[in-house]
Design a protein around this motif. Structure first.
Motif, PDB file in Angstrom:
ATOM      1  N   GLU A 165       3.612 -24.765 -46.154  1.00 40.98           N
ATOM      2  CA  GLU A 165       5.001 -24.300 -46.202  1.00 40.98           C
ATOM      3  C   GLU A 165       5.196 -23.159 -45.215  1.00 40.98           C
ATOM      4  N   ALA A 221       6.403 -19.722 -44.469  1.00 40.46           N
ATOM      5  CA  ALA A 221       6.722 -18.535 -45.264  1.00 40.46           C
ATOM      6  C   ALA A 221       7.776 -17.681 -44.579  1.00 40.46           C
ATOM      7  N   ALA A 233      12.121 -20.773 -43.145  1.00 42.70           N
ATOM      8  CA  ALA A 233      11.385 -20.406 -44.354  1.00 42.70           C
ATOM      9  C   ALA A 233      11.659 -21.423 -45.459  1.00 42.70           C
ATOM     10  N   GLY A 234      10.584 -21.934 -46.042  1.00 42.97           N
ATOM     11  CA  GLY A 234      10.703 -22.942 -47.095  1.00 42.97           C
ATOM     12  C   GLY A 234      10.453 -24.353 -46.622  1.00 42.97           C
ATOM     13  N   SER A 235      10.461 -24.580 -45.302  1.00 42.62           N
ATOM     14  CA  SER A 235      10.196 -25.923 -44.775  1.00 42.62           C
ATOM     15  C   SER A 235       8.755 -26.327 -45.084  1.00 42.62           C
ATOM     16  N   ARG A 236       8.562 -27.570 -45.460  1.00 46.31           N
ATOM     17  CA  ARG A 236       7.209 -28.084 -45.694  1.00 46.31           C
ATOM     18  C   ARG A 236       6.633 -28.600 -44.379  1.00 46.31           C
TER      19      ARG A 236
END
Length: 211
Positions: free
Chosen positions: A11, A13, A77-80
C-alpha cells in the motif's frame, strides 16, 4: 532482475511531490524484512531503489522519466500496489525474466468472468504489439502473465483465482491504466536481426542459426 511473481500486496502510505520528481513511502512488511538502502524493489512492475526502511515501510524517489513512462504518477496514499524483491541468484524462476523497466502503459478494456478464472483485455501502445505473441510472456503491473490472444492494438490474459486475490489485477476496472513490460529477449532478437539498423555480422549469424 525480477520474475513477475508478486510477493506482497502493499500500500502507498504517502506521496511527496518534489516538483520534477516524487518521493513515495510504501508499506510492505514482507519485502522490507531484509531490505536496506540501495536495494531494489519492484512496485507495480517498476524497479525502484530503496532510500530508507522503517517499521515495515520503505521510501523511494521516483524521477520525472519514470512518472512519465509508467502509471506510478496516478498513485496516491491508500493505493494498493504489487511488490516484489529481486530474484536471488540460484533461486527458482517462477515467471519469466523481468527487468522492472516499463515499456509503456496500457488500459484495461474488458473483463470477462469465467467459472474459475477471468479473461482481461488490455490495450497495447503503438510499437509494442510486435513484441507480444500468443502463449508468450508479458508483465502487467509487475505480474508475469501468459498472453492468450495477441492483436495489433490489444491482448488478453487469463487470471487465475490466486492472481485475482493476491494482486491489484483483481480490482482493476475498465479504464484503469497498467504498466507493461514486454519480453526483453524479443527486443534483443530484433536488435540482433538488424531491423532498422542494417545487417550486422551478429544478425547474419542469428539468421543462419534459425534456418
Amino acid at each position: 532482475m525480477f520474475t513477475g511473481i508478486v510477493e506482497e500486496l502493499g500500500e502507498v502510505a504517502a506521496v511527496e511531490n518534489l516538483g520534477d520528481s516524487s518521493r513515495f513511502t510504501l508499506r510492505g512488511p514482507l519485502v522490507t524484512e531484509d531490505a536496506k538502502h540501495g536495494d531494489s524493489i519492484a512496485v507495480n512492475g517498476v524497479c525502484l531503489t530503496v532510500v530508507d526502511t522503517r517499521d515495515g515501510t520503505f521510501t523511494a524517489d521516483v524521477m520525472a522519466e519514470t512518472l512519465h513512462r509508467s502509471s506510478l504518477g496516478a498513485l496516491a496514499a491508500g493505493s494498493r500496489v504489487n511488490l516484489e524483491r529481486p530474484m536471488a541468484l540460484g533461486g527458482r524462476l517462477g515467471g519469466h525474466l523481468v527487468q522492472g523497466h516499463v515499456d509503456g502503459t496500457g488500459t484495461i478494456v474488458a473483463r470477462t468472468p469465467g467459472e474459475h478464472w477471468e479473461i482481461v483485455g488490455i490495450s497495447l501502445p503503438a510499437g509494442l504489439a510486435r513484441y507480444v505473441v500468443e502463449k508468450g510472456s508479458i508483465t502487467v503491473d509487475g505480474v508475469s502473465l501468459t498472453v492468450v490472444e495477441a492483436a495489433d492494438d490489444h491482448f488478453t490474459v487469463s487470471l487465475i483465482p490466486t492472481t485475482l486475490a493476491l494482486t491489484t489485477l483483481g480490482t482493476k476496472q475498465p479504464g484503469d491504466p497498467v504498466n507493461l513490460e514486454v519480453d526483453v529477449l524479443a527486443k534483443y532478437v530484433e536488435r540482433l536481426l538488424g531491423q532498422g539498423q542494417g545487417t550486422t555480422a551478429a544478425a547474419v549469424a542469428v539468421e543462419e542459426s534459425l534456418r
